[in-house]
Design an enzyme around this catalytic site. Structure first.
Site, PDB file in Angstrom:
ATOM      1  N   TRP A 116       0.827  -1.208   0.000  1.00  0.00           N
ATOM      2  CA  TRP A 116       0.000   0.000   0.000  1.00  0.00           C
ATOM      3  C   TRP A 116       0.858   1.254   0.000  1.00  0.00           C
ATOM      4  O   TRP A 116       0.498   2.261  -0.614  1.00  0.00           O
ATOM      5  CB  TRP A 116      -0.994  -0.022   1.169  1.00  0.00           C
ATOM      6  CG  TRP A 116      -1.855  -1.240   1.095  1.00  0.00           C
ATOM      7  CD1 TRP A 116      -1.820  -2.331   1.914  1.00  0.00           C
ATOM      8  CD2 TRP A 116      -2.842  -1.531   0.095  1.00  0.00           C
ATOM      9  NE1 TRP A 116      -2.716  -3.281   1.489  1.00  0.00           N
ATOM     10  CE2 TRP A 116      -3.359  -2.825   0.385  1.00  0.00           C
ATOM     11  CE3 TRP A 116      -3.329  -0.842  -1.018  1.00  0.00           C
ATOM     12  CZ2 TRP A 116      -4.353  -3.424  -0.397  1.00  0.00           C
ATOM     13  CZ3 TRP A 116      -4.318  -1.445  -1.793  1.00  0.00           C
ATOM     14  CH2 TRP A 116      -4.822  -2.711  -1.479  1.00  0.00           C
ATOM     15  N   ASP A 173      -1.543   6.797   6.218  1.00  0.00           N
ATOM     16  CA  ASP A 173      -2.616   5.871   5.859  1.00  0.00           C
ATOM     17  C   ASP A 173      -2.852   4.970   7.067  1.00  0.00           C
ATOM     18  O   ASP A 173      -2.013   4.137   7.396  1.00  0.00           O
ATOM     19  CB  ASP A 173      -2.173   5.057   4.635  1.00  0.00           C
ATOM     20  CG  ASP A 173      -3.180   3.967   4.246  1.00  0.00           C
ATOM     21  OD1 ASP A 173      -4.185   3.781   4.959  1.00  0.00           O
ATOM     22  OD2 ASP A 173      -2.928   3.299   3.219  1.00  0.00           O
ATOM     23  N   LYS A 180     -12.125  -1.773   7.729  1.00  0.00           N
ATOM     24  CA  LYS A 180     -11.398  -2.661   8.620  1.00  0.00           C
ATOM     25  C   LYS A 180     -11.778  -2.382  10.082  1.00  0.00           C
ATOM     26  O   LYS A 180     -12.233  -3.269  10.792  1.00  0.00           O
ATOM     27  CB  LYS A 180      -9.894  -2.511   8.402  1.00  0.00           C
ATOM     28  CG  LYS A 180      -9.486  -2.968   7.000  1.00  0.00           C
ATOM     29  CD  LYS A 180      -8.059  -2.625   6.654  1.00  0.00           C
ATOM     30  CE  LYS A 180      -7.763  -2.791   5.180  1.00  0.00           C
ATOM     31  NZ  LYS A 180      -7.836  -4.159   4.672  1.00  0.00           N
TER      32      LYS A 180
END
Lengths: 360, 360
Positions: B103, B172, B196
């Site tokens: 990511w 992030d 999540k």
């Protein structure tokens, strides 16, 4: 307050009651698998099947040719205003836009960041109370595409016929997709936020002709390229799972209603009832010109703003909700999308007649 | 199959059962108003209250200073990879990134479209099995910000401490937001996909320091500017209503569990049980280095890929679902986010011990 009100909201709009009931069940326990729909991995076999079914139903209902991709995206139609020119226009390239309302105007503003945009027609001077006929404007011959908004939610206007031109069409169908049959082959891109005719807010559908996927300049970020989403079946990143699932349920429901042809017939019946009520009265005046009238959003005025406010307020108390017009037009608006029940229109017409008697 | 399985999926992840039950009710009839939550206008008083409450709970739980905006956006964290540099970097400006996994790498790729990006550290050569210490890298002095991923879902690593630097941090936090207290004032931007630790897929939260809102160059489209969303309280266009609503419910639940401090304690307990099981066995091997271990995603291997496949399969049959590791690491992964019940971890540990006995 009745158990379920009639919801004339322009969007998010009313949904079929059986879709809501099914979603309520699956959210807690999807297919009795002991896991809620919104907790499931988007890469699970079960959720992939949900997405595949939604796509295949959309293809079937809209008769989408094999050379078009169906994408489930995020960001709303407003993001598509930028996606379209980012993906289709290299610097210096031209496109023609028709300015038939606020959403068209916003799309023009974004397109101007990327190309040479010709606004061939604007109905702004008449508070966007009509859409143009083909003979009212000229498409710039250098244009890569002709852009239009098929149905203008705020003003209650619709293109009853799509423009005849040798350019491909790019169309924002947020407020009338699936309300009538379409010849998809005339379009390069069709996009629509789901929250009016297809499902809840948060998922945007784009139907993109395959040969257009490779046109985005190298400067366009990965997530803003149609190709990214097309190559991965809308699963490049985590998609808006709940929205896709609901769209699938709405499409199943729509198929049972006779598909888009069945919907078109029902929509025409509902709209005819309401427009007849307006036309048979001096008290109510339609905003849209007759030949541009939308079967999705019916806009009308009463003799004074005070009466309009009273109308909206009294309607709400009898379970006819969301009838206030958009601030830029004023007056009233009845949004009667696919899932809006005919009985609600019949009740509204009765209420209008009663209100007129008491107040004229 | 038990009535409700334990869902170890990395995302969309497990949600509190009481949140699912409440959502199921409100989807059909919100607050007994005779209208479903997902049919309501986003500009209705009722839905504005939903959004306001979600924002104010997030502010309270994360102790967000007044000079930060909370934005409910769409497009996932993957879109933020582009939003961040589009909004913060003018051409030629510099930023430093830490490459601690897939990511981070994807974010670097997007940032390189907009500025001069220095990758100060990469753990790629060790299959991203750790995150760096401050002394392992240098932040380029010309940097506008230092970018990092706080928790690396795929590899099971986490920054236990945030880097100490005079540059603002951009982070992030998709896979560990709300799992521990934060000093927000050290960050310029924090973003996280909800699916999540906060709710369903389809809503992305961005926490943006106000003075950064005006930095986007004029070439950035309206929808891709943080300012657009900040100025309109996340209602510039139709927001992902259902997602925002669910985030609000999750935050209410989280507050009842003792807020982020309560969560941190519980998360540490859950993770300790699982790491102890790994460390006390020769059969299981943790992927992440001990001082980088994530309390959110616990990654481990068995002696052979065949045993790993058998482990995942047998676990599924007893209601321990979603334990397969990411294809780039292999092995197994137990994602035990905030809402994952401690009993599920206890059951997994028991299953691991039994599986080892039978197969070693």
């Amino acid at each position: 307050m009745p158990e379920r009100i009639y919801n004339f909201s322009p969007g998010p709009g009313t949904m079929p009651q059986e879709v809501l009931a099914q979603a309520a069940k699956d959210i807690v326990n999807f297919n009795d698998k002991g896991i809620g729909l919104i907790e499931m991995s988007h890469r699970s076999k079960e959720f992939m099947a949900v997405t595949d079914e939604a796509e295949s139903l959309l293809r079937e209902l809209l008769d989408i040719p094999a050379n078009y991709k169906v994408l489930f995206m995020q960001g709303g139609a407003s993001s598509q205003f930028a996606f379209v020119p980012m993906n289709l226009l290299a610097p210096g390239q031209t496109a023609t836009y028709l300015n038939t309302g606020v959403w068209a105007k916003k799309a023009i503003k974004e397109a101007e960041l990327f190309g040479d945009i010709k606004v061939a027609y604007s109905s702004a001077d008449s508070t966007y109370n009509h859409v143009p006929k083909d003979s009212d404007y000229t498409v710039d011959p250098a244009s890569e595409f002709l852009y239009l908004v098929s149905n203008n939610t705020i003003y209650g206007t619709q293109f009853h016929e799509f423009p005849k031109t040798d350019k491909m069409l790019v169309c924002d169908m947020s407020s009338d997709i699936l309300s009538r049959p379409l010849d998809i082959s005339r379009f390069g891109i069709i996009f629509a936020g789901a929250q009016k005719n297809m499902g809840p807010a948060g998922v945007t559908i784009a139907i993109v002709r395959e040969d257009l996927l490779n046109r985005a300049p190298a400067t366009v970020p990965t997530m803003f390229r149609y190709k990214t989403h097309a190559d991965k079946g809308s699963m490049f990143n985590t998609p808006p799972c709940f929205g896709i699932y609901c769209v699938g349920l709405v499409l199943k429901w729509l198929k049972k209603q006779g598909g888009v042809k069945g919907m078109e017939k029902l929509n025409q019946e509902k709209a005819a009832l309401l427009y007849a009520a307006i036309d048979s009265s001096e008290f109510y005046r339609g905003h849209a010109q007759v030949d541009s009238r939308s079967p999705m959003n019916v806009t009308f005025n009463l003799p004074t703003p005070e009466l309009e406010a009273q109308f909206v307020k009294e309607a709400t108390t009898v379970g006819l909700d969301g009838l206030k017009g958009h601030r830029s037009v004023g007056g009233c608006r009845a949004s009667i999308y696919n899932a809006f029940p005919k009985q609600g229109v019949i009740d509204l017409v009765a209420f209008m007649q009663e209100f007129e008697k008491k107040n004229s």
